[in-house]
Design a protein around this motif. Structure first.
Motif, PDB file in Angstrom:
ATOM      1  N   HIS A   1       0.858  -1.187   0.000  1.00 19.02           N
ATOM      2  CA  HIS A   1       0.000   0.000   0.000  1.00 19.02           C
ATOM      3  C   HIS A   1       0.891   1.233   0.000  1.00 19.02           C
ATOM      4  O   HIS A   1       1.748   1.392   0.875  1.00 19.02           O
ATOM      5  CB  HIS A   1      -0.911   0.015   1.230  1.00 19.02           C
ATOM      6  CG  HIS A   1      -1.756   1.245   1.322  1.00 19.02           C
ATOM      7  ND1 HIS A   1      -2.900   1.414   0.567  1.00 19.02           N
ATOM      8  CD2 HIS A   1      -1.623   2.380   2.076  1.00 19.02           C
ATOM      9  CE1 HIS A   1      -3.437   2.588   0.852  1.00 19.02           C
ATOM     10  NE2 HIS A   1      -2.677   3.200   1.757  1.00 19.02           N
TER      11      HIS A   1
ATOM     12  N   GLU B   1      -7.230   1.137   1.765  1.00 22.29           N
ATOM     13  CA  GLU B   1      -7.400   2.593   1.825  1.00 22.29           C
ATOM     14  C   GLU B   1      -6.850   3.108   3.146  1.00 22.29           C
ATOM     15  O   GLU B   1      -6.955   2.445   4.177  1.00 22.29           O
ATOM     16  CB  GLU B   1      -8.887   2.939   1.711  1.00 22.29           C
ATOM     17  CG  GLU B   1      -9.208   4.426   1.736  1.00 22.29           C
ATOM     18  CD  GLU B   1     -10.700   4.696   1.658  1.00 22.29           C
ATOM     19  OE1 GLU B   1     -11.090   5.854   1.906  1.00 22.29           O
ATOM     20  OE2 GLU B   1     -11.467   3.754   1.372  1.00 22.29           O
TER      21      GLU B   1
ATOM     22  N   ARG C   1     -10.345  -2.528   2.338  1.00 24.91           N
ATOM     23  CA  ARG C   1     -10.574  -1.448   1.369  1.00 24.91           C
ATOM     24  C   ARG C   1      -9.285  -0.993   0.703  1.00 24.91           C
ATOM     25  O   ARG C   1      -9.339  -0.215  -0.246  1.00 24.91           O
ATOM     26  CB  ARG C   1     -11.238  -0.273   2.079  1.00 24.91           C
ATOM     27  CG  ARG C   1     -12.651  -0.566   2.553  1.00 24.91           C
ATOM     28  CD  ARG C   1     -13.089   0.294   3.735  1.00 24.91           C
ATOM     29  NE  ARG C   1     -12.987   1.726   3.459  1.00 24.91           N
ATOM     30  CZ  ARG C   1     -13.262   2.664   4.369  1.00 24.91           C
ATOM     31  NH1 ARG C   1     -13.643   2.294   5.589  1.00 24.91           N
ATOM     32  NH2 ARG C   1     -13.149   3.933   4.057  1.00 24.91           N
TER      33      ARG C   1
END
Length: 364
Positions: free
Chosen positions: A160, A201, A199
């Motif tokens: 990520h 995120e 997600r």
């Protein structure tokens, strides 16, 4: 902490009291070293200055089964900042450090954003995945990252990429019925970064006037669950409800709990019984607080004459073993690895007596 409590606490330190029976696993008299691809590569690294053994310093630790993982302070002369070593050895010599997951993820990676640049803080989840923060490299336009590795096959499961660079400090993991979250502290920043695995995120929740340093998460059986925050450069210990990180608000007001005896808590850790451990910069001891009771700081482990800015790093495994490195910048040996049985697992796991929820903390 009241003046009287401080006196009692310091008297406890002066007695060299240890709250656990630690045994030594390994000792490195001088510098740590790596498992190099070849002796020629090590010699070349020494010659060109990309390897300086005296620069190696452990900063963070995680343990999974028979492997221990360390983040090393990344500076010139430290070619890899994420390494592993065995938790036991039949050899009389202490083990060398193995870059994780391989040298290819580290060597010559300064301009490659798909390499590990500066690992800084990590945790192992209950599924055997290693979560690692990476500061990135602003000089190469490489943003900071969160790596997730499957420790069964050492494969990368997720990378990520954050929208900001640098200043990562540490993280904790919250495995809930609604997914897995990471809560991340950044050096000298008045906020907490939240990451949702499902997600993929991340977002920032501001903590006004509280620059977060170390971070810890309460046990799974605590209702409501809280995140503990140590203020950078100060003695204050705060908490915020975890729900405040998920409800869509981008600001939450930390609640002051008490003051540690020393400032600059650089590392905190919660066990499955609700005991909070803390280490402090330039201090030769670690402390604990039983979070199910009113704040009372107690001595856990100390080393007489220890001189180091970042003297300890520590972690709990799934077998209720507390692991600790001791780094001495002046005396010998310079590095030691210790372990102790503490009858409690990492906060990642439920307490054996509390498969569901069995204690409410009124002091957080």
């Amino acid at each position: 902490m009241t003046p009287f409590a401080v006196v009692i606490f310091l008297l406890g330190l002066s007695s060299l009291a240890t709250a656990a029976n630690f045994t030594q696993v390994f000792e490195w008299p001088n510098e740590l070293d790596f498992e190099w691809p070849s002796e020629e590569s090590r010699t070349q690294a020494l010659e060109d200055g990309t390897f300086k053994p005296v620069k190696i310093q452990p900063r963070y630790m995680a343990v999974y089964e028979a492997r221990l993982f360390l983040n090393l302070f990344k500076e010139d002369g430290v070619p890899a900042s994420l390494v592993s070593l065995p938790t036991s050895s039949e050899s009389s010599s202490p083990p060398k450090l193995t870059p994780f997951p391989s040298w290819d993820f580290h060597l010559n990676g300064s301009g490659n954003c798909d390499k590990i640049h500066r690992a800084e803080g990590m945790e192992v989840d209950s599924d055997g995945r290693l979560w690692v923060l990476d500061q990135g490299n602003p000089d190469s336009n490489c943003s900071s990252k969160l790596w997730i590795f499957n420790l069964i096959n050492n494969e990368t499961e997720l990378i990520h990429r954050f929208s900001f660079d640098e200043y990562f400090h540490d993280l904790v993991l919250d495995e809930t019925a609604n997914g897995t979250f990471a809560y991340i502290a950044r050096w000298m920043e008045s906020h907490v970064v939240v990451f949702s695995l499902e997600r993929n995120e991340s977002w920032i929740v501001d903590t006004p006037k509280v620059e977060v340093n170390s971070i810890a998460l309460s046990t799974k059986d605590q209702e409501p669950r809280h995140l503990y925050l140590a203020r950078s450069g100060f003695k204050e210990l705060y908490s915020i409800p975890v729900a405040a990180l998920h409800n869509g608000n981008r600001t939450t007001e930390p609640r002051l709990i008490e003051n540690w005896a020393a400032d600059n808590s650089y590392r905190m850790l919660m066990d499955s019984h609700g005991t909070l451990y803390s280490g402090f910069m330039y201090e030769n001891y670690t402390s604990t607080w039983n979070t199910s009771r009113p704040f009372l700081e107690q001595s856990f482990y100390q080393v007489a004459g220890l001189e180091s800015a970042w003297p300890f790093t520590f972690s709990l495994d799934q077998n209720a073993t507390f692991w600790m490195t001791v780094f001495d910048d002046v005396n010998m040996p310079r590095f030691r690895l210790l372990k102790a049985a503490v009858a409690a697992k990492s906060y990642i796991y439920n307490s054996p007596e509390c498969p569901g929820s069995c204690h409410k903390n009124d002091y957080a």
